[in-house]
Structure formats: C-alpha cells, structure tokens
Design a protein around this motif. Structure first.
Motif, PDB file in Angstrom:
ATOM      1  N   SER A  25       0.752  90.750  77.053  1.00 18.96           N
ATOM      2  CA  SER A  25      -0.495  90.688  76.315  1.00 18.96           C
ATOM      3  C   SER A  25      -1.367  91.577  76.238  1.00 18.96           C
ATOM      4  O   SER A  25      -2.150  91.474  75.081  1.00 18.96           O
ATOM      5  CB  SER A  25      -1.213  89.226  76.712  1.00 18.96           C
ATOM      6  N   PRO A 146       2.343  85.813  72.717  1.00 19.12           N
ATOM      7  CA  PRO A 146       1.614  85.726  71.299  1.00 19.12           C
ATOM      8  C   PRO A 146       1.283  84.352  70.940  1.00 19.12           C
ATOM      9  O   PRO A 146       0.225  84.024  70.295  1.00 19.12           O
ATOM     10  CB  PRO A 146       2.614  86.176  70.287  1.00 19.12           C
ATOM     11  N   PHE A 147       1.947  83.199  71.657  1.00 21.47           N
ATOM     12  CA  PHE A 147       1.583  81.934  71.340  1.00 21.47           C
ATOM     13  C   PHE A 147       0.231  81.662  72.205  1.00 21.47           C
ATOM     14  O   PHE A 147      -0.643  80.793  71.640  1.00 21.47           O
ATOM     15  CB  PHE A 147       2.766  80.855  71.861  1.00 21.47           C
ATOM     16  N   ALA A 150      -2.377  83.413  70.154  1.00 23.62           N
ATOM     17  CA  ALA A 150      -2.513  82.762  68.792  1.00 23.62           C
ATOM     18  C   ALA A 150      -3.364  81.288  69.036  1.00 23.62           C
ATOM     19  O   ALA A 150      -4.452  81.081  68.118  1.00 23.62           O
ATOM     20  CB  ALA A 150      -1.403  82.550  68.197  1.00 23.62           C
ATOM     21  N   GLU A 249       1.830  89.570  65.406  1.00 23.63           N
ATOM     22  CA  GLU A 249       1.817  89.267  66.834  1.00 23.63           C
ATOM     23  C   GLU A 249       3.017  88.833  67.245  1.00 23.63           C
ATOM     24  O   GLU A 249       3.213  88.813  68.546  1.00 23.63           O
ATOM     25  CB  GLU A 249       0.307  88.519  66.980  1.00 23.63           C
ATOM     26  N   PHE A 250       3.782  87.909  66.636  1.00 23.15           N
ATOM     27  CA  PHE A 250       5.048  87.533  67.150  1.00 23.15           C
ATOM     28  C   PHE A 250       6.152  88.321  67.240  1.00 23.15           C
ATOM     29  O   PHE A 250       7.477  87.883  67.739  1.00 23.15           O
ATOM     30  CB  PHE A 250       5.380  86.073  66.279  1.00 23.15           C
ATOM     31  N   THR A 251       6.047  89.778  66.789  1.00 23.74           N
ATOM     32  CA  THR A 251       7.029  90.482  66.861  1.00 23.74           C
ATOM     33  C   THR A 251       7.505  90.653  68.402  1.00 23.74           C
ATOM     34  O   THR A 251       8.667  90.916  69.049  1.00 23.74           O
ATOM     35  CB  THR A 251       6.945  91.830  66.436  1.00 23.74           C
ATOM     36  N   THR A 253       7.149  88.190  70.589  1.00 23.19           N
ATOM     37  CA  THR A 253       7.892  87.110  71.002  1.00 23.19           C
ATOM     38  C   THR A 253       9.551  87.252  70.764  1.00 23.19           C
ATOM     39  O   THR A 253      10.589  86.973  71.515  1.00 23.19           O
ATOM     40  CB  THR A 253       7.656  85.635  70.331  1.00 23.19           C
TER      41      THR A 253
END
Length: 389
Positions: A25, A146-147, A150, A249-251, A253
């Motif tokens: 993170s 990222p979850f 978010a 952001e989810f890249t 993940t």
C-alpha cells in the motif's frame, strides 16, 4: 511435521498476508502523498529507495541482533515500525519525516519477511514450497491493498484515512508476530565449544558456494525490476493517461493477482528439480512482457501485458532464495537479501531521476536493463547446475 510446526506455519502465512497488504500500500498511497505534499518525481523515487533501504537494514540486523537479544525480540522491535511509519506519513509533511516514515515501513517489511522465511523454511518439510507459499500470501495481501485504499477514500473522510487504516494493518501484523512461537532452540548454537565451532563453520559454509553468489546476483536484478515497477506502477499509468482515477489504483491488484497465481503454481505444480531451469524461462518471459507493457497505449493492452509480466517475474524471488544455499538461515538470508536489496534501493531512485528529466516512460524503461541482468545470471546458474552433475 508435528502439530506445533503446523500452527506456526499457519500463523506465518497469515502474517505475510497482512505484511503484503501494509507494505504494498506504500506505493498505492504515493500519488496521494504527491498531491497532498506537492512532491516531485525525483523525491518520490527517493521515498521508494528508502523503503528498500529499510528492508536492507532489517536484513542485515536480523542476521546479527538475534545472537544478542533473540529472534523474537528483534522481529518485534523492527515490525512495530510499520504502524509508526504510516502514522508519520499521515501527520507530517516535512520531507525528512516522510523519508523516516518510508524507512520504518521498509525495516518492518524486511524484518517480517526475513523472520517469516527463516521460521517457515525450517518448520516445513519442503522449503521451496514453504518459501513460495509465504510469497504467495504476501502477494494476496498486496492484491487486496487497493481495495482497502478505495474503501477509505470517501469524500466525507479526511485525506489521511487510508494511511491511518494501514497503520492499523501494521499493528495487526505486529500482534501476529507476538503470537508466533519462534522455537529459537532450533537455531541455538550454544553447544560445547568444539561442537559450536563446527556449527559456526557450517552456518557460514554457504559463502563458499558458487550457486549462492550467482543466485544473489540474479536477485539483485530481480529486485531492481520488481520493486521499481511495482512502486512506480500507479503513478506511471496515471501520468501517462493510460488508466485514470480509481482504476489506476487497481493496477497493483492486477500485478499481485498474477504473482499470486504464478507462486501457487510453483507451490503445487512445478517439480522441484525444474526450479533452476524455470528461472531462465521466467527471466526471458519477464523481458518480453515488460517491453510489451511499455509499448501498451490502451487500457486492454496495458492490463493484459501487466498481468503477463506479473506471472513471468513472480516466481523468481522465492525460487532463487530457496535454491541459493543448501541451508536456509538468518546468516544466509542476512547476506543475500541486503546485497540484492541494493538494487531495490538504486532502481526506484534512478527511475524517478530519469523520469524528472525525460518523462515517466523513459524512467520505467530503465528496468529493462535490470531484467537483462537477471537473465544473464539465470543462464549462468543453469550452466553451473549442469557442471555439478
């Protein structure tokens, strides 16, 4: 494997999940810190470099301090840096404090990963599988980062809410290590003097092993590439306009999902005798997929090539560590990881410095050199293995 070792392994695996969640993170929050504190590319690269400096420092100290204060005390002393580091990022915007925060997070990462690797590697009957499983759980935590980020980014919440949540995650990691039985008698070298001398000589015998040094050189290149790419990934896609908003952001993940899948494949499918041969194959695939990723200029191509790169590079780190020496110990890990960690320090900063001058894509291209270096030593390892036969 007895029931006590089984419980220890389960706790270590879960701890690595929280380690991955908290550490990865750090790169996800970089764009947030850049916006809040108006940070330049080169200073952002410096922050990533200090994350690796902390990781390197922990690897060195975890090989020395346990002889004086014990493994568990050493681990707990360093891992508490995770919540403290994130706390500093949330409260202070001065550059020196930001550097200290990333340094403490890096120290905590190194201490948790090094101790987890040594504990699980000696408790499990199959070291290669256990080391890959540790890294798979780290990848799972990284994939979830990222979850968590978010979920804490609502407009009604303070900007620092995601960072405060990560400080809490670091606290959970520390508590897991409080509960783990380190079984330090397994590593006790305080037998009679003559027997102790034999143990010491045996403990440092890896320094004479050629494949240990080849594996270490390979890991240097791998750390250059992986740490730089994962650290700069979100910033790269945002600034290039390839992926925007929360999607970027989810890249993280995507790449960690790929790494998780690849590491689980190694754990449950790949035959152990094929490990060194696989290092060459993974290195070649890493170069090809990364170059394709740099040329991807639309969302679909970016996601697909990123996933393939994650699959390609995922197994190199744990497989090289597991195959580096006949004996896995704090001493061998404490020598190998700091040397390899120099690459993790240098490349993120080089990427930022080059990006400041010629653009973020030019900075990201620097990792191609590290991937080629990795391939060279994977090939040398393969030749050295054939020579042993």
């Amino acid at each position: 494997m007895n029931s006590k070792d089984k419980v220890t392994l389960k706790k270590v695996y879960i701890a690595m999940l929280f380690d991955g969640l908290a550490v990865s993170s750090a790169s996800v929050v970089l764009p947030l810190l850049r916006a809040q504190y108006n940070l330049q590319y080169d200073f952002t690269g410096l922050l990533l470099a200090f994350l690796s400096v902390g990781n390197l420092a922990a690897a060195l100290l975890c090989g020395i301090l346990p002889k004086f204060i014990g493994m568990k005390r050493t681990a707990l002393l360093f891992i508490i840096g995770m919540p403290v580091g994130y706390g500093l990022l949330a409260v202070f915007g001065m550059q020196l404090i930001l550097i200290l925060g990333f340094l403490l997070i890096g120290i905590a990462k190194g201490a948790s990963m090094n101790n987890g690797t040594v504990i699980a590697g000696n408790a499990a009957p199959d070291r290669t599988k256990s080391v890959n499983m540790i890294n798979a759980m780290f990848a799972l935590g990284s994939m979830l980062a990222p979850f968590v980020y978010a979920a804490a980014m609502a407009d009604t919440l303070p900007w620092w809410t995601p960072i405060a949540l990560l400080a809490g995650t670091g606290t959970v990691l520390w508590l897991f290590f409080v509960s783990i039985d380190f079984n330090e008698s397994r590593f006790d070298k305080t037998s009679p003097k003559s027997e102790n001398d034999k143990n010491v000589n045996k403990e440092w015998a890896f320094l004479k092993e050629k494949h240990f040094w080849l594996s270490t050189a390979l890991l240097f290149g791998q750390q250059c590439a992986e740490i730089s790419v994962t650290g700069w990934l979100v910033t790269y896609y945002k600034d290039q306009g390839i992926l925007s908003g929360i999607i970027s952001e989810f890249t993280i993940t995507i790449i960690w999902l790929a790494m998780l899948a690849a590491r689980l494949f190694i754990v449950f499918v790949l035959p152990i005798e094929k490990s060194r041969n696989s290092l060459t194959v993974m290195s070649v695939c890493s170069i090809i997929t990364y170059v394709l990723m740099l040329f991807a200029d639309n969302k679909a191509a970016a996601v697909i090539t990123l996933f393939l790169f994650g699959v390609s590079i995922a197994g190199i780190y744990p497989t090289a560590i597991a195959q580096a020496s006949k004996g896995l110990s704090n001493a061998s890990v404490g020598v190998q990881l700091p040397i390899a960690g120099i690459g993790a320090i240098a490349m993120p900063y080089i990427t930022g410095a080059v990006a400041q001058r010629i653009g973020i894509r030019g900075g990201m291209a620097c990792s191609v050199i590290a991937l080629i270096w990795m391939l060279v030593f994977a090939i040398l390892l393969r030749f050295e293995e054939r020579g042993e036969k």
